[in-house]
Write a protein that holds these residues in place. Structure first.
Motif, mmCIF file in Angstrom:
data_model
loop_
_atom_site.group_PDB
_atom_site.id
_atom_site.type_symbol
_atom_site.label_atom_id
_atom_site.label_comp_id
_atom_site.label_asym_id
_atom_site.label_seq_id
_atom_site.Cartn_x
_atom_site.Cartn_y
_atom_site.Cartn_z
ATOM 1 N N SER A 79 9.744 4.787 14.221
ATOM 2 C CA SER A 79 9.122 5.260 15.448
ATOM 3 C C SER A 79 7.648 4.903 15.452
ATOM 4 O O SER A 79 7.126 4.339 14.488
ATOM 5 C CB SER A 79 9.310 6.776 15.583
ATOM 6 O OG SER A 79 8.729 7.428 14.462
ATOM 7 N N GLY A 81 3.882 6.412 15.575
ATOM 8 C CA GLY A 81 3.162 7.636 15.281
ATOM 9 C C GLY A 81 2.069 7.941 16.287
ATOM 10 O O GLY A 81 1.771 7.118 17.163
ATOM 11 N N GLU A 85 0.692 3.952 14.796
ATOM 12 C CA GLU A 85 1.187 3.366 13.556
ATOM 13 C C GLU A 85 2.721 3.364 13.524
ATOM 14 O O GLU A 85 3.363 4.177 14.185
ATOM 15 C CB GLU A 85 0.634 4.119 12.341
ATOM 16 C CG GLU A 85 1.232 5.496 12.090
ATOM 17 C CD GLU A 85 0.656 6.648 12.916
ATOM 18 O OE1 GLU A 85 0.942 7.806 12.564
ATOM 19 O OE2 GLU A 85 -0.034 6.414 13.920
ATOM 20 N N VAL A 87 6.024 4.346 11.899
ATOM 21 C CA VAL A 87 6.480 5.419 11.023
ATOM 22 C C VAL A 87 7.927 5.152 10.623
ATOM 23 O O VAL A 87 8.783 4.980 11.484
ATOM 24 C CB VAL A 87 6.386 6.802 11.719
ATOM 25 C CG1 VAL A 87 6.955 7.897 10.826
ATOM 26 C CG2 VAL A 87 4.948 7.114 12.113
ATOM 27 N N HIS A 89 10.725 7.122 8.812
ATOM 28 C CA HIS A 89 11.097 8.458 8.341
ATOM 29 C C HIS A 89 12.518 8.362 7.805
ATOM 30 O O HIS A 89 13.457 8.121 8.566
ATOM 31 C CB HIS A 89 11.023 9.470 9.483
ATOM 32 C CG HIS A 89 11.451 10.841 9.080
ATOM 33 N ND1 HIS A 89 11.890 11.760 9.995
ATOM 34 C CD2 HIS A 89 11.500 11.463 7.875
ATOM 35 C CE1 HIS A 89 12.197 12.896 9.373
ATOM 36 N NE2 HIS A 89 11.972 12.731 8.081
ATOM 37 N N ARG A 130 6.227 9.831 18.040
ATOM 38 C CA ARG A 130 6.008 11.083 17.317
ATOM 39 C C ARG A 130 4.703 11.737 17.745
ATOM 40 O O ARG A 130 3.762 11.066 18.141
ATOM 41 C CB ARG A 130 5.984 10.825 15.812
ATOM 42 C CG ARG A 130 7.318 10.366 15.299
ATOM 43 C CD ARG A 130 7.382 10.326 13.780
ATOM 44 N NE ARG A 130 8.737 9.987 13.397
ATOM 45 C CZ ARG A 130 9.730 10.873 13.256
ATOM 46 N NH1 ARG A 130 9.497 12.151 13.411
ATOM 47 N NH2 ARG A 130 10.945 10.473 12.928
ATOM 48 N N GLU A 131 4.689 13.063 17.623
ATOM 49 C CA GLU A 131 3.487 13.844 17.870
ATOM 50 C C GLU A 131 3.411 14.945 16.828
ATOM 51 O O GLU A 131 4.436 15.358 16.274
ATOM 52 C CB GLU A 131 3.494 14.428 19.283
ATOM 53 C CG GLU A 131 4.619 15.423 19.527
ATOM 54 C CD GLU A 131 4.712 15.882 20.972
ATOM 55 O OE1 GLU A 131 3.821 15.543 21.779
ATOM 56 O OE2 GLU A 131 5.680 16.595 21.301
ATOM 57 N N LYS A 139 5.069 15.512 11.988
ATOM 58 C CA LYS A 139 5.037 14.575 13.109
ATOM 59 C C LYS A 139 6.469 14.462 13.592
ATOM 60 O O LYS A 139 7.288 13.794 12.974
ATOM 61 C CB LYS A 139 4.486 13.223 12.674
ATOM 62 C CG LYS A 139 3.038 13.251 12.273
ATOM 63 C CD LYS A 139 2.585 11.880 11.801
ATOM 64 C CE LYS A 139 1.176 11.936 11.255
ATOM 65 N NZ LYS A 139 0.759 10.635 10.682
#
Length: 144
Positions: A79, A81, A85, A87, A89, A130-131, A139
């Motif tokens: 995803s 970020g 960036e 990410v 996961h 993401r947040e 995140k």
């Protein structure tokens, strides 16, 4: 709650060689291919593993396991970020020569030996983003 809806795009398969940091190398490969959103899976072996067990509040207990270790399962998502960036996961389960399994969140410090094979299914037509969630310190995937 639906976060994204798209279709399968490119399918990428790559090999990571001896000494690679599994998480860093995955991030570098998907970044170089321009993958912003997708799913990934991995098999292979590690010389050492560094896993995280989520404690809450954005903190992880770090679990370090010396190898040789087989990657019994590793899967996750890709995803974007909060800072733009890439990410990766992922969660991973590794096992030793006695069949004892260790699992958790994939952290940097998992050293590939002798190799790992990674497959990525890119999500086309949607973006996983993401947040930061103030309650958990994580995140998290955000809804559109």
């Amino acid at each position: 709650m639906r976060v994204a809806s798209g279709r399968a795009g490119r399918i990428l398969v790559f090999r990571l060689d001896e000494g690679s940091d599994l998480l860093k190398a995955m991030r570098e490969h998907v970044g170089a291919e321009g993958v912003k959103s997708g799913l990934l899976m991995c098999i292979g072996a590690l010389r050492e593993a560094r896993l995280g067990y989520f404690l809450g509040g954005g903190e992880y207990k770090v679990i370090e396991v010396e190898g040789p270790l087989e990657i019994a399962s590793c899967m996750g998502n890709i995803s974007v970020g909060p800072e733009g960036e890439t990410v990766v996961h992922a969660h991973i389960c590794v096992c030793d020569s006695e069949g004892r399994a260790y699992g958790g969140h994939l952290l940097e410090g998992c050293v590939v030996s002798p190799m790992a094979e990674v497959a990525v299914v890119e999500l086309a037509g949607a973006v996983l983003a993401r947040e930061l969630d103030a309650r958990t310190g994580l995140k998290v995937l955000k809804s559109p």
